[in-house]
Design a protein around this motif. Structure first.
Motif, short mmCIF file in Angstrom:
data_model
loop_
_atom_site.label_atom_id
_atom_site.label_comp_id
_atom_site.label_asym_id
_atom_site.label_seq_id
_atom_site.Cartn_x
_atom_site.Cartn_y
_atom_site.Cartn_z
N GLY A 132 0.80 -1.22 0.00
CA GLY A 132 0.00 0.00 0.00
C GLY A 132 0.82 1.26 0.00
N GLY A 133 2.10 1.15 -0.32
CA GLY A 133 2.96 2.33 -0.44
C GLY A 133 3.94 2.52 0.69
N THR A 134 3.80 1.80 1.80
CA THR A 134 4.70 1.97 2.94
C THR A 134 5.98 1.15 2.75
N THR A 135 6.99 1.46 3.58
CA THR A 135 8.26 0.75 3.50
C THR A 135 8.47 -0.21 4.67
N GLY A 136 7.76 0.01 5.77
CA GLY A 136 8.02 -0.77 6.97
C GLY A 136 9.08 -0.14 7.84
N ASN A 137 9.68 0.94 7.37
CA ASN A 137 10.63 1.70 8.17
C ASN A 137 9.87 2.80 8.91
N LEU A 138 10.05 2.88 10.22
CA LEU A 138 9.28 3.81 11.04
C LEU A 138 9.40 5.24 10.55
N TRP A 139 10.63 5.68 10.29
CA TRP A 139 10.85 7.07 9.90
C TRP A 139 10.25 7.37 8.54
N GLY A 140 10.44 6.47 7.61
CA GLY A 140 9.88 6.67 6.28
C GLY A 140 8.36 6.67 6.30
N ASP A 141 7.79 5.75 7.09
CA ASP A 141 6.33 5.65 7.13
C ASP A 141 5.69 6.85 7.82
N LEU A 142 6.43 7.51 8.71
CA LEU A 142 5.93 8.75 9.30
C LEU A 142 5.82 9.84 8.23
N VAL A 143 6.81 9.89 7.35
CA VAL A 143 6.77 10.84 6.23
C VAL A 143 5.63 10.48 5.29
N PHE A 144 5.42 9.18 5.07
CA PHE A 144 4.32 8.71 4.22
C PHE A 144 2.97 9.19 4.77
N ALA A 145 2.76 9.00 6.07
CA ALA A 145 1.50 9.41 6.70
C ALA A 145 1.33 10.93 6.64
N TRP A 146 2.41 11.66 6.89
CA TRP A 146 2.35 13.12 6.84
C TRP A 146 2.01 13.58 5.42
N SER A 147 2.64 12.97 4.42
CA SER A 147 2.42 13.37 3.04
C SER A 147 0.98 13.13 2.61
N LEU A 148 0.43 11.99 3.01
CA LEU A 148 -0.98 11.71 2.70
C LEU A 148 -1.90 12.72 3.38
N ALA A 149 -1.55 13.08 4.60
CA ALA A 149 -2.37 14.04 5.35
C ALA A 149 -2.35 15.42 4.68
N GLN A 150 -1.29 15.70 3.93
CA GLN A 150 -1.20 16.97 3.21
C GLN A 150 -1.92 16.93 1.86
N GLY A 151 -2.50 15.77 1.54
CA GLY A 151 -3.24 15.63 0.30
C GLY A 151 -2.42 15.17 -0.89
N SER A 152 -1.22 14.67 -0.64
CA SER A 152 -0.38 14.20 -1.74
C SER A 152 -0.93 12.91 -2.34
N PRO A 153 -0.70 12.66 -3.62
CA PRO A 153 -1.11 11.39 -4.22
C PRO A 153 -0.38 10.23 -3.54
N LEU A 154 -0.99 9.06 -3.58
CA LEU A 154 -0.41 7.89 -2.93
C LEU A 154 0.99 7.59 -3.45
N PHE A 159 6.81 7.48 -2.71
CA PHE A 159 8.12 7.88 -3.21
C PHE A 159 8.91 8.60 -2.12
N LEU A 160 8.27 9.53 -1.41
CA LEU A 160 8.94 10.26 -0.34
C LEU A 160 9.32 9.32 0.80
N ASP A 161 8.43 8.39 1.11
CA ASP A 161 8.69 7.39 2.15
C ASP A 161 10.01 6.67 1.87
N GLU A 162 10.16 6.22 0.65
CA GLU A 162 11.37 5.48 0.28
C GLU A 162 12.57 6.42 0.18
N LEU A 163 12.34 7.61 -0.32
CA LEU A 163 13.44 8.56 -0.56
C LEU A 163 14.13 8.96 0.74
N VAL A 164 13.36 9.26 1.78
CA VAL A 164 13.96 9.77 3.02
C VAL A 164 14.76 8.70 3.74
N VAL A 165 14.55 7.44 3.39
CA VAL A 165 15.33 6.36 3.99
C VAL A 165 16.48 5.96 3.06
#
Length: 202
Positions: A132-154, A159-165
């Motif tokens: 569903g787009g997550t990485t399983g990495n805590l830090w990356g998945d926090l960015v994933f959740a934040w990005s979705l909350a800002q209205g970003s596409p899945l 992509f950001l989730d993976e990028l920051v890790v």
């Protein structure tokens, strides 16, 4: 030894056959280390990158794939899916090393950035397909959740989730590999594929 004009040419010499399991073991230990300490990085590709620098992109890819399959069969089945990511990483770093981009810190940083982007581009579609787009990495998945909350596409959140890790991870890994590489004895380096990186290390 003459430098081959084909970066994908390799020889399964005794030295290479020893290097492959050694590279897999280094990756395996790094992955376990991170899992136990819950670090924000992966550190599971040091062996892949070192093997790629020593013996070329094909051997680097072989080490990466074998690592993911071994770890997937013994610890975490999810790891098997990302064998393609580690293969892409080995090829990227191997090509950069072949063309002399791992001689100095600046070149290693560029290599790390490209390796990180390669890993992100391969892993993001896998994350979307299987998790569903997550990485399983805590830090990356926090960015994933934040990005979705800002209205970003899945796909962008993934992509950001993976990028920051992956980006900082591959930078750290490649710089570690450069440091290790510089301290390897020249007699050992001479056993592997000759390239500009090996020839430039004093």
């Amino acid at each position: 030894m003459m430098k081959s004009n084909n970066p994908f040419r390799y020889h399964l010499t005794t030295a290479t056959l020893v290097l492959i399991p050694a590279g897999v073991a280094i990756n395996y230990i790094g992955k376990l280390f991170v899992s136990v300490l819950k670090l924000p990085l992966w550190l599971d590709s040091i062996g892949t990158c070192l093997s790629a620098c020593l013996a070329g992109p094909v051997v680097g890819a072989i080490v990466g794939v074998m690592n993911n399959f071994l770890y997937g069969m013994t610890v975490d089945p999810i790891s098997t899916i990302y064998a393609l990511t580690n293969a892409a990483l080995g090829i990227t770093v191997g090509l950069m090393a072949y063309y002399g981009r791992m001689q100095k810190v600046g070149g290693a940083i560029v290599t790390g950035l490209l390796a990180g982007l390669a890993a992100v581009c391969v892993s993001t579609p896998l994350n979307l397909i299987f998790w569903g787009g997550t990485t399983g990495n805590l830090w990356g998945d926090l960015v994933f959740a934040w990005s979705l909350a800002q209205g970003s596409p899945l796909w962008f959140a993934s992509f950001l989730d993976e990028l920051v890790v992956d980006l900082p991870d591959k930078l750290v890994v490649v710089l570690l590999v450069l440091s290790l590489y510089k301290h390897l004895p020249r007699t050992l380096l001479s056993l592997y594929q000759s390239n500009r990186v090996i020839e430039s290390l004093d």
